[in-house]
Design a protein around this motif. Structure first.
Motif, PDB file in Angstrom:
ATOM      1  N   ILE A  91     -84.265  -7.881  49.400  1.00 47.26           N
ATOM      2  CA  ILE A  91     -85.310  -8.121  50.407  1.00 47.26           C
ATOM      3  C   ILE A  91     -86.401  -9.013  49.830  1.00 47.26           C
ATOM      4  O   ILE A  91     -86.876  -9.953  50.491  1.00 47.26           O
ATOM      5  CB  ILE A  91     -85.875  -6.783  50.915  1.00 47.26           C
ATOM      6  N   ASN A  92     -86.820  -8.761  48.606  1.00 47.13           N
ATOM      7  CA  ASN A  92     -87.842  -9.612  47.976  1.00 47.13           C
ATOM      8  C   ASN A  92     -87.357 -11.050  47.837  1.00 47.13           C
ATOM      9  O   ASN A  92     -88.100 -11.995  48.087  1.00 47.13           O
ATOM     10  CB  ASN A  92     -88.218  -9.058  46.604  1.00 47.13           C
ATOM     11  N   GLY A  93     -86.097 -11.204  47.447  1.00 41.36           N
ATOM     12  CA  GLY A  93     -85.563 -12.555  47.291  1.00 41.36           C
ATOM     13  C   GLY A  93     -85.490 -13.314  48.602  1.00 41.36           C
ATOM     14  O   GLY A  93     -85.839 -14.497  48.676  1.00 41.36           O
ATOM     15  N   LEU A  94     -85.055 -12.640  49.672  1.00 43.64           N
ATOM     16  CA  LEU A  94     -84.949 -13.313  50.967  1.00 43.64           C
ATOM     17  C   LEU A  94     -86.323 -13.677  51.519  1.00 43.64           C
ATOM     18  O   LEU A  94     -86.512 -14.771  52.072  1.00 43.64           O
ATOM     19  CB  LEU A  94     -84.204 -12.408  51.954  1.00 43.64           C
ATOM     20  N   VAL A  95     -87.283 -12.779  51.371  1.00 39.83           N
ATOM     21  CA  VAL A  95     -88.626 -13.056  51.897  1.00 39.83           C
ATOM     22  C   VAL A  95     -89.295 -14.168  51.097  1.00 39.83           C
ATOM     23  O   VAL A  95     -90.009 -15.007  51.657  1.00 39.83           O
ATOM     24  CB  VAL A  95     -89.473 -11.766  51.888  1.00 39.83           C
ATOM     25  N   ASN A  96     -89.062 -14.211  49.807  1.00 43.53           N
ATOM     26  CA  ASN A  96     -89.727 -15.207  48.970  1.00 43.53           C
ATOM     27  C   ASN A  96     -89.183 -16.615  49.197  1.00 43.53           C
ATOM     28  O   ASN A  96     -89.915 -17.595  49.012  1.00 43.53           O
ATOM     29  CB  ASN A  96     -89.573 -14.844  47.489  1.00 43.53           C
ATOM     30  N   LYS A  97     -87.918 -16.744  49.585  1.00 39.48           N
ATOM     31  CA  LYS A  97     -87.343 -18.083  49.741  1.00 39.48           C
ATOM     32  C   LYS A  97     -87.293 -18.559  51.182  1.00 39.48           C
ATOM     33  O   LYS A  97     -86.737 -19.617  51.465  1.00 39.48           O
ATOM     34  CB  LYS A  97     -85.942 -18.127  49.142  1.00 39.48           C
ATOM     35  N   VAL A  98     -87.859 -17.814  52.121  1.00 36.68           N
ATOM     36  CA  VAL A  98     -87.821 -18.235  53.516  1.00 36.68           C
ATOM     37  C   VAL A  98     -88.826 -19.353  53.741  1.00 36.68           C
ATOM     38  O   VAL A  98     -89.906 -19.386  53.156  1.00 36.68           O
ATOM     39  CB  VAL A  98     -88.108 -17.032  54.448  1.00 36.68           C
ATOM     40  N   ASN A  99     -88.457 -20.328  54.579  1.00 36.04           N
ATOM     41  CA  ASN A  99     -89.357 -21.388  55.021  1.00 36.04           C
ATOM     42  C   ASN A  99     -88.925 -21.832  56.408  1.00 36.04           C
ATOM     43  O   ASN A  99     -88.003 -21.273  56.996  1.00 36.04           O
ATOM     44  CB  ASN A  99     -89.383 -22.567  54.032  1.00 36.04           C
ATOM     45  N   ALA A 100     -89.607 -22.846  56.939  1.00 32.25           N
ATOM     46  CA  ALA A 100     -89.352 -23.242  58.322  1.00 32.25           C
ATOM     47  C   ALA A 100     -87.971 -23.837  58.525  1.00 32.25           C
ATOM     48  O   ALA A 100     -87.415 -23.763  59.622  1.00 32.25           O
ATOM     49  CB  ALA A 100     -90.417 -24.248  58.767  1.00 32.25           C
ATOM     50  N   THR A 101     -87.371 -24.408  57.501  1.00 33.28           N
ATOM     51  CA  THR A 101     -86.072 -25.057  57.649  1.00 33.28           C
ATOM     52  C   THR A 101     -84.900 -24.089  57.515  1.00 33.28           C
ATOM     53  O   THR A 101     -83.890 -24.238  58.191  1.00 33.28           O
ATOM     54  CB  THR A 101     -85.926 -26.175  56.604  1.00 33.28           C
ATOM     55  N   ASN A 102     -85.038 -23.077  56.653  1.00 37.63           N
ATOM     56  CA  ASN A 102     -83.910 -22.171  56.425  1.00 37.63           C
ATOM     57  C   ASN A 102     -84.107 -20.802  57.043  1.00 37.63           C
ATOM     58  O   ASN A 102     -83.358 -19.879  56.727  1.00 37.63           O
ATOM     59  CB  ASN A 102     -83.664 -22.015  54.923  1.00 37.63           C
ATOM     60  N   ILE A 103     -85.094 -20.651  57.926  1.00 40.93           N
ATOM     61  CA  ILE A 103     -85.354 -19.316  58.478  1.00 40.93           C
ATOM     62  C   ILE A 103     -84.196 -18.847  59.348  1.00 40.93           C
ATOM     63  O   ILE A 103     -83.880 -17.654  59.397  1.00 40.93           O
ATOM     64  CB  ILE A 103     -86.680 -19.325  59.267  1.00 40.93           C
ATOM     65  N   LYS A 104     -83.516 -19.779  60.011  1.00 43.06           N
ATOM     66  CA  LYS A 104     -82.376 -19.387  60.840  1.00 43.06           C
ATOM     67  C   LYS A 104     -81.198 -18.911  59.997  1.00 43.06           C
ATOM     68  O   LYS A 104     -80.355 -18.154  60.488  1.00 43.06           O
ATOM     69  CB  LYS A 104     -81.952 -20.559  61.713  1.00 43.06           C
ATOM     70  N   ASN A 105     -81.113 -19.337  58.764  1.00 43.78           N
ATOM     71  CA  ASN A 105     -80.057 -18.862  57.870  1.00 43.78           C
ATOM     72  C   ASN A 105     -80.456 -17.583  57.141  1.00 43.78           C
ATOM     73  O   ASN A 105     -79.587 -16.788  56.766  1.00 43.78           O
ATOM     74  CB  ASN A 105     -79.722 -19.942  56.842  1.00 43.78           C
ATOM     75  N   ILE A 106     -81.753 -17.394  56.944  1.00 41.89           N
ATOM     76  CA  ILE A 106     -82.229 -16.198  56.244  1.00 41.89           C
ATOM     77  C   ILE A 106     -82.146 -14.969  57.138  1.00 41.89           C
ATOM     78  O   ILE A 106     -81.861 -13.852  56.662  1.00 41.89           O
ATOM     79  CB  ILE A 106     -83.674 -16.426  55.750  1.00 41.89           C
ATOM     80  N   ILE A 107     -82.364 -15.131  58.440  1.00 41.19           N
ATOM     81  CA  ILE A 107     -82.412 -13.976  59.346  1.00 41.19           C
ATOM     82  C   ILE A 107     -81.099 -13.194  59.359  1.00 41.19           C
ATOM     83  O   ILE A 107     -81.118 -11.964  59.253  1.00 41.19           O
ATOM     84  CB  ILE A 107     -82.819 -14.450  60.753  1.00 41.19           C
ATOM     85  N   PRO A 108     -79.915 -13.819  59.479  1.00 42.17           N
ATOM     86  CA  PRO A 108     -78.680 -13.012  59.397  1.00 42.17           C
ATOM     87  C   PRO A 108     -78.508 -12.293  58.066  1.00 42.17           C
ATOM     88  O   PRO A 108     -78.036 -11.151  58.027  1.00 42.17           O
ATOM     89  CB  PRO A 108     -77.569 -14.046  59.623  1.00 42.17           C
ATOM     90  N   GLU A 109     -78.897 -12.944  56.970  1.00 37.14           N
ATOM     91  CA  GLU A 109     -78.804 -12.282  55.668  1.00 37.14           C
ATOM     92  C   GLU A 109     -79.761 -11.093  55.588  1.00 37.14           C
ATOM     93  O   GLU A 109     -79.446 -10.073  54.966  1.00 37.14           O
ATOM     94  CB  GLU A 109     -79.127 -13.281  54.557  1.00 37.14           C
ATOM     95  N   LEU A 110     -80.919 -11.216  56.236  1.00 30.91           N
ATOM     96  CA  LEU A 110     -81.881 -10.119  56.219  1.00 30.91           C
ATOM     97  C   LEU A 110     -81.386  -8.940  57.057  1.00 30.91           C
ATOM     98  O   LEU A 110     -81.554  -7.781  56.670  1.00 30.91           O
ATOM     99  CB  LEU A 110     -83.225 -10.620  56.740  1.00 30.91           C
ATOM    100  N   PHE A 111     -80.766  -9.234  58.197  1.00 31.78           N
ATOM    101  CA  PHE A 111     -80.220  -8.153  59.014  1.00 31.78           C
ATOM    102  C   PHE A 111     -79.019  -7.490  58.348  1.00 31.78           C
ATOM    103  O   PHE A 111     -78.682  -6.351  58.687  1.00 31.78           O
ATOM    104  CB  PHE A 111     -79.818  -8.679  60.387  1.00 31.78           C
ATOM    105  N   ALA A 112     -78.376  -8.187  57.425  1.00 26.98           N
ATOM    106  CA  ALA A 112     -77.261  -7.572  56.700  1.00 26.98           C
ATOM    107  C   ALA A 112     -77.735  -6.476  55.759  1.00 26.98           C
ATOM    108  O   ALA A 112     -76.947  -5.614  55.362  1.00 26.98           O
ATOM    109  CB  ALA A 112     -76.488  -8.639  55.924  1.00 26.98           C
ATOM    110  N   GLU A 113     -79.016  -6.490  55.365  1.00 31.87           N
ATOM    111  CA  GLU A 113     -79.573  -5.427  54.535  1.00 31.87           C
ATOM    112  C   GLU A 113     -80.040  -4.271  55.424  1.00 31.87           C
ATOM    113  O   GLU A 113     -80.309  -4.444  56.616  1.00 31.87           O
ATOM    114  CB  GLU A 113     -80.749  -5.957  53.707  1.00 31.87           C
TER     115      GLU A 113
END
Length: 751
Positions: free
Chosen positions: A214-236
């Motif tokens: 969770i810390n890693g996903l939140v720390n690397k999120v930005n406006a360009t990759n937020i659509k790719n981070i959201i599925p990975e976040l819901f996987a946790e």
């Protein structure tokens, strides 16, 4: 030994010794006074005073002990209160419990040292008094520990039981990592080695893995990759780690306030599926806001206010909390509170204007009143005036949600209403690991929930995999041929290349250094033209022409023929758009190309593009030609320039500059060069213009002679044709007469 023994004596022993010496002196004085008086009454009175003196000494010692104990308790209580205040600034009572536990352990070790010292009989004090004082001190310490334990138990019963459980457990329950960093592959291997998936050790390992992911996903999120981070976040497992998610978002936003809108967009998406996560985060931010406001912590207050503003923009938080916050900030205005309020309205004023225009109008009226009062600093007054300007422009440049962060439909969003006046429970126990007796069942439930959230994507992937397996080899080859090629339409690489070329040209000392650096730049095929364009642009931007650019262009033309061809194209382009340039830029460009022509770096046949007539030139193009030929005459001299222009091999290229097709164009060319002081290069053209009437007459005579010859030839041919026709007609008439005579003779014979 004596010195060490004296150092080991406590203040209590020294006090006892002084009291005993004082009592002995008092007894000696009474005995002397009795011997002098010799009276029995006085002696009895003396005995009573001895008893009273001994009692006073004991009472005095008792009072001293009591006061000393009270001071110790007061100092420890004050220290404990200061520690509580210190740790209350954090959102974790677990830190306070840990510090109090260490302090109790330290006091216990110190008590053991004092007990060992009190058992020593090397001092001269009475053993009985020491035992009494020892019992009294231990009773005081026990009472103090009992009160502290009771206070902790009453305040946080759940945390104390959790802490005691952690203390009583063995090392296996804490996991093999023990708080030390462990590589992910080693952690995954340890999780595979655990047989019992419901054990506390396995739960601890999964908790650590969840926290890190969770810390890693939140720390690397930005406006360009937020659509790719959201599925990975819901996987946790966000239900189990909702406290970790909220804490990570708040820490990341505090560290980088510029990404607040990105974190708010992430929370808005999570809030649509797990509203309790969004509500928990909002409660914690409001609590952080209240604490920062009470403590006058401006950085933390600014971060919390900005986070709430963007949550209002995403409609995770209701607009009532925004109006309530602005009312609190502007109730008793100070420089800092007004500055924070201005920043808050700037961030969320656009959506407030749509959701609550009357409330926003009231806030701006309050700003106007503060501005009229004039009690705040000038800097803050300018901030308020800037805010009114932004409002007048309808918050242009400050949109509520950026287009790339508008990820949630308005119908799907859940809005939470929280007031600043109500008591808020931050649920900090969610940040701490606790064994779950129903761990396996909860994990299965979340897996099913995850499939419902991410099921469509997984099904599409499975269908695509099946289709690819069932497809034939021909279809796969066609798909490979039709693969989409990514093309950069933003021209980012081109912009970076131009920036590099510009910085290299402007930072070099001389043209040799610049050429050496520019040749090291790796150019892709087709990018050589950019080098010539940038060199010409840099030259045109200068106030006056610098020979530095001409020498650099000459060096490139001499090195590679490709650059020479590119400069020819640049000459044609610049002359076709010469009317767009200012006079200064036009002069620099003309001198640059004159340098290239004068040094033979550029071939002279490029002048064929120039047509010097009144109809084909403009004022800008005539200025360009004037500066070009004047610079050439300075470089070469008028004699050498005339020889170059009269070269018989290059006459085809110079016909457009020295036209001979029409006397009008010839006169215009002669007059132009004469007016700019270069009439010497038009001598041949002048002779041609002088001889032009005679040449015209000769041409006319030749045309006339050719016409007479043609007429005579046509007459002779016509006469011959007439004679032939007459002879043929005569022969035809003679033959016709003979036939007629024959017919007549035949008729006569018949008759």
């Amino acid at each position: 030994m004596a010195r060490r023994h004296e150092d080991d004596e406590s203040e209590d022993v020294k006090y006892d010794r002084r009291e005993t010496e004082r009592s002995h002196r008092r007894e000696d004085g009474y005995s002397r006074r009795g011997a002098i008086d010799g009276e029995t009454g006085r002696g009895s009175h003396r005995d009573s005073k001895e008893d009273n003196g001994a009692k006073d000494g004991r009472e005095r010692r008792r009072d001293h002990r009591r006061e000393h104990g009270h001071r110790e308790r007061d100092s420890e209580a004050g220290y404990r209160d200061r520690e509580r205040d210190r740790y209350s600034s954090r959102d974790s009572e677990y830190e306070y419990e840990r510090a109090s536990h260490k302090r109790s352990e330290r006091s216990r070790t110190n008590g053991d040292r004092h007990d060992r010292w009190r058992d020593d009989d090397s001092d001269g004090s009475p053993r009985k008094d020491r035992e009494v004082y020892k019992g009294r001190d231990t009773s005081i310490n026990n009472d103090k520990e009992g009160r502290d334990r009771k206070k902790v138990d009453d305040s946080k019963p759940e945390q104390t039981t959790l802490r005691e459980g952690n203390k009583n457990t063995d090392a296996s329950t804490l996991g093999k990592s023990g708080g030390v960093y462990m590589p992910p592959f080693k952690l995954a291997r340890m999780m595979k080695e655990v047989q019992d998936k419901t054990s506390v050790e396995y739960q601890r390992l999964t908790w650590d893995a969840l926290r890190k992911s969770i810390n890693g996903l939140v720390n690397k999120v930005n406006a360009t990759n937020i659509k790719n981070i959201i599925p990975e976040l819901f996987a946790e497992n966000l239900i189990r780690g909702r406290g970790l998610f909220c804490r990570s978002c708040m820490k990341s936003q505090m560290a980088s306030p510029g990404f607040t809108d990105v974190f708010a967009a992430l929370v808005a998406v999570v809030n649509t599926k797990f509203p309790e996560v969004g509500e928990l985060l909002l409660r914690r931010i409001v609590l952080q806001l209240k604490r920062a406001y009470k403590r006058n912590d401006k950085p933390q207050l600014l971060a919390a206010v900005k986070f709430i503003a963007h949550l209002v923009n995403q409609q995770v938080a209701h607009e009532i909390i925004a109006l309530e916050l602005l009312t609190v900030l502007l109730e008793n205005p100070t420089d800092d509170s007004v500055e924070v309020a201005v920043g808050f309205v700037t961030e969320c004023g656009s959506i407030m204007q749509d959701l609550s225009p009357k409330g926003l109008h009231g806030i701006f009226e309050r700003f106007r009143g503060i501005l009229h009062e004039g009690e705040i600093d000038k800097r803050v007054q300018f901030l308020i005036e800037g805010l009114f300007a932004i409002r007048k422009a309808k918050f242009q440049g400050y949109p509520a949600v950026r287009p790339d962060l508008d990820l949630v439909e308005q119908e799907d969003q859940l809005t939470h209403e929280i007031s600043l006046q109500e008591d808020i429970d931050p649920e900090i126990t969610l940040d701490i690991f606790k064994p779950d007796p129903q761990f396996a069942e909860n994990e299965k439930r979340y897996e099913e929930l995850k499939k419902t959230i991410l099921g469509d994507e997984s099904e599409e992937e499975e269908d695509s995999e099946e289709g690819s397996e069932d497809g034939s080899d021909e279809e796969s080859e066609e798909e490979d041929d039709e693969q989409m090629k990514i093309k950069d339409e933003t021209e980012t690489n081109l912009v970076n290349l131009r920036r590099t070329i510009y910085l290299t040209i402007m930072s070099s000392v001389d043209f040799e250094e610049a050429g050496h650096k520019l040749l090291k730049i790796k150019l892709e095929p087709g990018q050589e033209m950019e080098l010539c364009i940038m060199l010409l642009e840099c030259c045109s931007q200068e106030r006056t022409y610098l020979r530095y650019y001409g020498l650099l262009g000459q060096r490139f033309c001499m090195i590679n023929k490709v650059h020479q061809e590119n400069f020819e194209k640049c000459f044609v382009q610049q002359y076709s758009m010469i009317h767009r340039l200012e006079t200064n830029k036009l002069r620099n460009v003309a001198k640059f190309f004159a340098h290239l022509l004068g040094t033979d770096a550029l071939p002279w046949h490029v002048l064929a593009y120039i047509r010097l007539t009144e109809e084909d030139t403009t004022s800008s193009s005539r200025i360009f030609i004037k500066i070009l030929f004047q610079e050439l005459s300075e470089h070469l001299g008028i004699r050498l320039l005339n020889e170059r222009l009269n070269d018989p091999l290059m006459q085809d290229s110079f016909e457009s500059i020295f036209p001979r097709d029409n006397p009008k164009n010839t006169r215009f060319s002669i007059n132009f060069f004469t007016s700019i002081g270069l009439g010497g290069i038009t001598e041949n053209l002048r002779e041609y213009l002088k001889n032009m009437p005679r040449l015209i007459m000769q041409q006319q005579q030749q045309q006339a002679s050719s016409e007479t010859d043609e007429d005579s030839g046509s007459l002779s041919s016509s006469e011959s044709d007439e004679s032939d026709s007459e002879s043929s007609s005569e022969s035809d008439s003679g033959s016709s007469d003979r036939d007629r005579d024959r017919r007549r003779s035949k008729k006569r014979r018949r008759n």
